[in-house]
Structures are given as C-alpha cells and as structure tokens.
Design a protein around this motif. Structure first.
Motif, mmCIF file in Angstrom:
data_model
loop_
_atom_site.group_PDB
_atom_site.id
_atom_site.type_symbol
_atom_site.label_atom_id
_atom_site.label_comp_id
_atom_site.label_asym_id
_atom_site.label_seq_id
_atom_site.Cartn_x
_atom_site.Cartn_y
_atom_site.Cartn_z
ATOM 1 N N ILE A 61 50.677 58.944 36.745
ATOM 2 C CA ILE A 61 49.520 59.642 37.629
ATOM 3 C C ILE A 61 48.440 59.021 37.554
ATOM 4 O O ILE A 61 47.656 58.905 38.357
ATOM 5 C CB ILE A 61 49.587 61.157 37.306
ATOM 6 N N ILE A 62 48.048 58.395 36.236
ATOM 7 C CA ILE A 62 46.834 57.748 36.221
ATOM 8 C C ILE A 62 46.627 56.279 36.796
ATOM 9 O O ILE A 62 46.050 55.896 37.307
ATOM 10 C CB ILE A 62 46.389 57.500 34.696
ATOM 11 N N ALA A 63 47.825 55.601 36.765
ATOM 12 C CA ALA A 63 48.142 54.336 37.463
ATOM 13 C C ALA A 63 47.903 54.474 38.887
ATOM 14 O O ALA A 63 47.371 53.864 39.700
ATOM 15 C CB ALA A 63 49.372 53.911 37.060
ATOM 16 N N SER A 64 48.718 55.680 39.472
ATOM 17 C CA SER A 64 48.356 55.818 40.789
ATOM 18 C C SER A 64 46.904 56.066 41.387
ATOM 19 O O SER A 64 46.568 55.868 42.464
ATOM 20 C CB SER A 64 49.287 57.188 41.202
ATOM 21 N N LEU A 65 46.338 56.965 40.566
ATOM 22 C CA LEU A 65 44.719 57.214 40.860
ATOM 23 C C LEU A 65 43.889 55.813 40.877
ATOM 24 O O LEU A 65 43.375 55.807 41.647
ATOM 25 C CB LEU A 65 44.208 58.058 39.955
ATOM 26 N N PHE A 66 44.594 54.901 39.824
ATOM 27 C CA PHE A 66 43.752 53.817 39.961
ATOM 28 C C PHE A 66 44.092 52.975 41.062
ATOM 29 O O PHE A 66 43.003 52.070 41.803
ATOM 30 C CB PHE A 66 44.170 52.774 38.641
ATOM 31 N N VAL A 67 45.271 52.938 41.668
ATOM 32 C CA VAL A 67 45.601 52.098 42.699
ATOM 33 C C VAL A 67 44.977 52.806 44.051
ATOM 34 O O VAL A 67 44.572 52.204 44.926
ATOM 35 C CB VAL A 67 47.075 52.123 42.745
ATOM 36 N N PHE A 68 44.982 54.052 44.137
ATOM 37 C CA PHE A 68 44.480 54.930 45.267
ATOM 38 C C PHE A 68 42.968 54.478 45.304
ATOM 39 O O PHE A 68 42.238 54.141 46.174
ATOM 40 C CB PHE A 68 44.563 56.343 44.895
ATOM 41 N N PHE A 69 42.019 54.346 44.137
ATOM 42 C CA PHE A 69 40.727 54.000 44.115
ATOM 43 C C PHE A 69 40.537 52.406 44.658
ATOM 44 O O PHE A 69 39.637 52.367 45.435
ATOM 45 C CB PHE A 69 40.037 53.956 42.600
ATOM 46 N N VAL A 70 41.358 51.537 44.232
ATOM 47 C CA VAL A 70 41.428 50.267 44.689
ATOM 48 C C VAL A 70 41.614 50.131 46.208
ATOM 49 O O VAL A 70 41.212 49.393 46.839
ATOM 50 C CB VAL A 70 42.114 49.092 43.737
ATOM 51 N N SER A 71 42.587 50.871 46.705
ATOM 52 C CA SER A 71 43.134 50.873 47.908
ATOM 53 C C SER A 71 41.998 51.348 48.717
ATOM 54 O O SER A 71 41.652 50.866 49.899
ATOM 55 C CB SER A 71 44.268 51.779 48.295
ATOM 56 N N ILE A 72 41.506 52.375 48.480
ATOM 57 C CA ILE A 72 40.137 53.071 49.391
ATOM 58 C C ILE A 72 38.958 52.021 49.507
ATOM 59 O O ILE A 72 38.465 51.826 50.193
ATOM 60 C CB ILE A 72 39.809 54.434 48.910
ATOM 61 N N LYS A 73 38.847 51.288 48.162
ATOM 62 C CA LYS A 73 37.703 50.246 48.135
ATOM 63 C C LYS A 73 37.770 49.180 48.784
ATOM 64 O O LYS A 73 37.034 48.689 49.813
ATOM 65 C CB LYS A 73 37.521 49.905 46.641
ATOM 66 N N VAL A 74 39.301 48.805 49.000
ATOM 67 C CA VAL A 74 39.560 47.523 50.056
ATOM 68 C C VAL A 74 39.460 48.105 51.553
ATOM 69 O O VAL A 74 38.706 47.125 52.293
ATOM 70 C CB VAL A 74 40.982 47.016 49.622
ATOM 71 N N PHE A 75 39.741 49.333 51.627
ATOM 72 C CA PHE A 75 39.823 49.791 52.965
ATOM 73 C C PHE A 75 38.290 49.806 53.487
ATOM 74 O O PHE A 75 37.949 49.595 54.486
ATOM 75 C CB PHE A 75 40.213 51.312 53.211
ATOM 76 N N LEU A 76 37.320 50.125 52.435
ATOM 77 C CA LEU A 76 36.105 50.303 53.006
ATOM 78 C C LEU A 76 35.358 48.891 52.881
ATOM 79 O O LEU A 76 34.333 48.718 53.848
ATOM 80 C CB LEU A 76 35.275 51.001 51.924
ATOM 81 N N LEU A 77 35.680 47.964 52.256
ATOM 82 C CA LEU A 77 35.047 46.638 52.313
ATOM 83 C C LEU A 77 35.496 45.888 53.648
ATOM 84 O O LEU A 77 35.003 44.850 54.043
ATOM 85 C CB LEU A 77 35.548 45.965 50.923
ATOM 86 N N SER A 78 36.770 46.139 54.004
ATOM 87 C CA SER A 78 37.333 45.211 55.166
ATOM 88 C C SER A 78 36.794 45.887 56.503
ATOM 89 O O SER A 78 36.242 46.830 56.754
ATOM 90 C CB SER A 78 38.893 45.602 55.249
#
Length: 78
Positions: A61-78
């Motif tokens: 669950i902690i790893a999935s939250l980290f991956v969600f954070f990175v994914s949202i950050k990449v979505f916002l930067l693109s």
C-alpha cells in the motif's frame, strides 16, 4: 473479484510496457505507472484481507501511494 481485477490490470500493464519498449514511445509511461500503482494497491488489499497483517500488505500500500504520487506528478509536468 479483486483477483480477477488484479489479473486484468497485470495483463494490461504487460501489454502497455511491451508497447512502450518496442516503439520507444514514452508518452504512455504515466498510464503504465498508474496501472502499476492500482495493481500494487490491489495486491496490498488482498494481503490484508487474508488476515496476514504482516509487513508485505502495508508495504504494498505504501509503494502504491508512492507510485500514485509519481504518476500524478508526471501527468502534471507533461
């Protein structure tokens, strides 16, 4: 229910990862990370439902939250 959803997401993730590797088009990487995060979250939930309140369920669950954070950050930067 969660097992079938996990299998479907894993298949979609493998197909999308294969597509990204073959075409070298990294435009779909945020979607791949999002699918990976959902798959890891489901794995963590399945572990917690099995009454194995050990380290692996919470770590997923902690790893999935980290991956969600990175994914949202990449979505916002693109």
């Amino acid at each position: 229910m969660l097992k079938t959803l996990s299998i479907i997401l894993s298949i979609v993730g493998v197909v999308l990862a294969g597509f990204v590797l073959i075409t070298k088009n990294f435009e779909f990487m945020p979607y791949l990370m999002l699918i990976l995060g959902i798959s890891i979250l489901i794995t963590g939930l399945v572990e917690l439902q099995k009454d194995r309140k050990g380290f692996s369920g919470y770590m997923c669950i902690i790893a999935s939250l980290f991956v969600f954070f990175v994914s949202i950050k990449v979505f916002l930067l693109s």
